[in-house]
Design a protein around this motif. Structure first.
Motif, mmCIF file in Angstrom:
data_model
loop_
_atom_site.group_PDB
_atom_site.id
_atom_site.type_symbol
_atom_site.label_atom_id
_atom_site.label_comp_id
_atom_site.label_asym_id
_atom_site.label_seq_id
_atom_site.Cartn_x
_atom_site.Cartn_y
_atom_site.Cartn_z
ATOM 1 N N GLU A 113 0.817 -1.205 0.000
ATOM 2 C CA GLU A 113 0.000 0.000 0.000
ATOM 3 C C GLU A 113 0.854 1.260 0.000
ATOM 4 O O GLU A 113 0.334 2.378 -0.075
ATOM 5 N N ILE B 261 -0.874 -6.770 6.164
ATOM 6 C CA ILE B 261 -1.615 -7.645 7.079
ATOM 7 C C ILE B 261 -1.147 -9.095 7.001
ATOM 8 O O ILE B 261 -1.232 -9.828 7.985
ATOM 9 N N THR B 262 -0.605 -9.510 5.849
ATOM 10 C CA THR B 262 -0.005 -10.851 5.804
ATOM 11 C C THR B 262 1.517 -10.793 5.736
ATOM 12 O O THR B 262 2.197 -11.635 6.315
ATOM 13 N N GLY C 16 0.916 2.404 3.910
ATOM 14 C CA GLY C 16 -0.524 2.446 4.119
ATOM 15 C C GLY C 16 -0.959 2.924 5.487
ATOM 16 O O GLY C 16 -2.152 2.960 5.781
ATOM 17 N N LEU D 231 -7.178 8.694 3.618
ATOM 18 C CA LEU D 231 -7.281 8.907 5.067
ATOM 19 C C LEU D 231 -6.710 10.261 5.471
ATOM 20 O O LEU D 231 -6.653 10.598 6.651
ATOM 21 N N LEU E 67 -14.064 0.582 -1.956
ATOM 22 C CA LEU E 67 -14.787 1.679 -1.327
ATOM 23 C C LEU E 67 -16.061 1.998 -2.103
ATOM 24 O O LEU E 67 -17.118 2.270 -1.508
ATOM 25 N N ALA E 68 -15.982 1.942 -3.426
ATOM 26 C CA ALA E 68 -17.153 2.270 -4.245
ATOM 27 C C ALA E 68 -18.300 1.295 -3.978
ATOM 28 O O ALA E 68 -19.455 1.706 -3.821
ATOM 29 N N GLU F 143 -5.598 -9.332 0.049
ATOM 30 C CA GLU F 143 -4.831 -10.505 0.449
ATOM 31 C C GLU F 143 -5.687 -11.763 0.492
ATOM 32 O O GLU F 143 -5.185 -12.864 0.733
ATOM 33 N N ASP G 91 -9.110 -3.588 -8.696
ATOM 34 C CA ASP G 91 -9.199 -2.422 -7.816
ATOM 35 C C ASP G 91 -9.215 -2.810 -6.349
ATOM 36 O O ASP G 91 -9.714 -2.078 -5.515
ATOM 37 N N GLY G 92 -8.649 -3.968 -6.042
ATOM 38 C CA GLY G 92 -8.549 -4.373 -4.644
ATOM 39 C C GLY G 92 -7.363 -3.709 -3.969
ATOM 40 O O GLY G 92 -6.462 -3.207 -4.631
ATOM 41 N N LEU G 93 -7.398 -3.703 -2.649
ATOM 42 C CA LEU G 93 -6.305 -3.078 -1.906
ATOM 43 C C LEU G 93 -6.228 -3.749 -0.548
ATOM 44 O O LEU G 93 -7.206 -4.303 -0.056
ATOM 45 N N GLY G 94 -5.049 -3.678 0.047
ATOM 46 C CA GLY G 94 -4.858 -4.286 1.349
ATOM 47 C C GLY G 94 -5.769 -3.683 2.399
ATOM 48 O O GLY G 94 -6.135 -2.507 2.346
ATOM 49 N N LEU G 95 -6.127 -4.510 3.380
ATOM 50 C CA LEU G 95 -7.017 -4.076 4.467
ATOM 51 C C LEU G 95 -6.497 -2.850 5.192
ATOM 52 O O LEU G 95 -7.284 -2.047 5.683
ATOM 53 N N ILE G 96 -5.177 -2.705 5.272
ATOM 54 C CA ILE G 96 -4.632 -1.663 6.153
ATOM 55 C C ILE G 96 -5.045 -0.260 5.708
ATOM 56 O O ILE G 96 -5.174 0.640 6.536
ATOM 57 N N THR G 97 -5.303 -0.080 4.416
ATOM 58 C CA THR G 97 -5.854 1.216 3.993
ATOM 59 C C THR G 97 -7.320 1.113 3.606
ATOM 60 O O THR G 97 -8.088 2.026 3.850
ATOM 61 N N GLU H 93 -10.770 3.422 5.283
ATOM 62 C CA GLU H 93 -11.518 4.304 4.366
ATOM 63 C C GLU H 93 -12.988 3.926 4.359
ATOM 64 O O GLU H 93 -13.858 4.796 4.388
ATOM 65 N N GLY I 71 -6.616 -12.149 4.441
ATOM 66 C CA GLY I 71 -5.263 -12.124 4.973
ATOM 67 C C GLY I 71 -5.151 -12.337 6.463
ATOM 68 O O GLY I 71 -4.052 -12.285 7.015
#
Lengths: 356, 356
Positions: free
Chosen positions: A168, A182-183, A204, A326, B146-147, B168, B177-183, B187, B204
């Motif tokens: 990220e 996260i992983t 991120g 954010l 997010l969308a 993950e 358009d996926g992204l890691g959980l941390i961001t 959001e 993940g």
């Protein structure tokens, strides 16, 4: 205090002015200015100076840092052996002789090494010389994959700190084999369980939620880059900074691409690094098949437009992490460090305890 | 207890047998068996039954769940209005009439809806019918961007729970358009701040570190999928399960690709979903340019080989999340839920308190 908030003993000793949780500002090239680094350290974090346009710039910047630390009444409480800020180097482009001379002279508490041409030899080469001229300077090395992390465990010059950067992240991260914190982070943490080497999380993280999450994943501290681009201290154009504040939906509005490096004429990044940037007109036109020569012409025109060269319809490189959604305003670096710290402490506070 | 561990009031009321932190087993197609769902709920979590090969299979599976819940002495403490397990539907392929009939008959406490052909209408269509036949069944909807999440805020049938799945994740997640959980998670949490709708984190998470991290990101609960593939309760081939345990380095050893869907003859997934799988010989050969017909022939041969069709040199689809590097053995689902719970509580425990 929660267990997740305890500082590792070796960190508490080496960075005595740092308050838990250990918050770091990343050495972003040019943008991580002397005043940003000093503000973060003065707030009880650890600020890093970013690499300059030329390695030689580090001398002027470290001189400025020394002056700021002297005149700042809130100057960080430190041992006298080293400067309470770190410096970052981009190994593939920085001049080792110039860098080492600066470290010898200013004795920063930490040197963050990243992006070597040759992972097997360059880290050792820099680390050995740094330790020779400044034994108290901690060696921080940034990785973005499990393989990079485990390779460091058998390096002849072991790092004092390893920074694990998730996919990220902004700027130049892993091109293809990156993965979310996260992983990635817990896998690296397991590999490092017996190493005694503290691990920091980057990529991120922009507020107390991400910072607290990183601590839960096992991090000894957290690094923020993009968050500090939205500070008055950052050495960044207003148009660029406005984009950091404006953009949202990190997944949809950022991507990793070499396009902007090509438009800027930046060549030489080692294999497997690719920068994350906020998507703008150059990228959309590129996707639509506009020829590079035309993109380059429009990019160079935009360069002349100053701050107007950035924005959704802009054409200039806007390197940033996926955390831009954010970030909603410009704040002093000091405020950011204190707010993130309070948000983290609150996450671990027992129910019923009054708010901080 | 830390604030991060408090259960939302509406969750505590609807799932009275669930203990903090709220741990969920995902409805993985076929693999999330009746015994897995029951074991997780009996351990104080919430188990979901996965979609079947045919929607009709849900009747047999829910009958089995009812029997297991009756005969199990540790049967979950629940209100009498609903079954203390959830059911999952893959909307593009599941038959709504058959699904609704099963919900009407068995009254599962939750229905998890995912992957519709038409996001604008299918969720509403299913949710309305579910609520008509079983008002106490909570509607869970899984999103990966997010969308998608913000679109649900203006749905006419609002979900009771939204599951936010990071990049993950295993199985079919967002393609591009996926992204890691941390961001992604914070959001979405900001967008949902005034909604009153609880958010669960997926993708993940395989142990207490990821689970605690998700709570810090603002999750009301955590979902694990891949972790539960390494249980005796999972309806999974031994060769496949061995791979979940064997594989490490989630970034390097997994990827998102349609190849295995093509090899299996699976067609019909809506746009923008792509499955994450453990890389094996089919993928490597595909990358090396081996023609599809040859890959298909070898794949179908491997199908005949049973458990030997999986493995580093195997050729069969091995859908899994990037968390495989955190999974080192097969454990009872009950043990997993209890261990993750204890690991999470420990993360938030004050220094000096004795270990749990």
């Amino acid at each position: 205090m929660s267990r997740s908030l305890r500082l590792a003993t070796n960190l508490a000793r080496h960075y005595p002015w740092v308050t838990t949780p250990f918050i770091v500002s990343a050495p972003m090239r040019v943008m991580s200015s002397p005043s940003l680094a000093v503000a973060v350290s003065n707030a009880g974090g650890l600020g890093f100076l970013g690499p300059g346009v030329k390695t030689q710039d580090i001398h002027k910047d470290l001189e400025e840092i020394s002056t700021l630390l002297k005149t700042n009444t809130a100057s960080a409480n430190t041992n006298s052996e080293s400067l309470p800020v770190g410096v970052g180097f981009q190994l593939w482009s920085d001049d080792v002789t110039v860098g080492i001379a600066a470290i010898e002279r200013y004795k920063p508490c930490a040197a963050w090494l990243y992006a070597p041409h040759n992972t097997d030899t360059d880290y050792d080469h820099w680390a050995r010389q740094i330790r020779r001229v400044s034994p108290h300077t901690h060696i921080w090395i940034q990785v973005g994959s499990l393989a990079e992390a485990t390779a460091l465990l058998s390096a002849s010059e072991k790092p004092d700190v390893v920074v694990v950067q998730g996919a990220e992240s902004g700027g130049h991260g892993r091109e293809t084999d990156g993965l979310g914190l996260i992983t990635l982070f817990p896998e690296v943490a397991d590999a490092y369980a017996d190493s005694g080497i503290p691990l920091f999380a980057a990529g991120g993280i922009a507020d107390g939620r991400g910072a607290a999450a990183a601590l839960c994943l096992g991090a000894d501290g957290v690094v923020m880059g993009t968050r500090f681009l939205a500070t008055p201290e950052a050495r960044i154009s207003r148009g660029y900074q406005n984009e950091i504040v404006r953009a949202s939906d990190g997944a949809a509005s950022t991507t990793r691409t070499f396009l902007y490096n090509q438009l800027r004429g930046t060549v030489g990044w080692p294999k497997n690094y690719s920068p994350r940037t906020i998507i703008n007109q150059s990228y959309r036109d590129h996707q639509a098949g506009v020829p590079f020569e035309e993109l380059k012409r429009l990019h160079d025109e935009a360069l002349q437009a100053g701050d107007d060269g950035w924005g959704p319809e802009g054409r200039l490189a806007t390197y940033a992490g996926a955390s831009i959604g954010l970030i909603h305003g410009v704040k002093d670096a000091d405020t950011i460090v204190r707010e993130v710290r309070e948000q983290v402490l609150e996450k671990f506070a027992p129910v019923g305890k009054s708010k901080l």
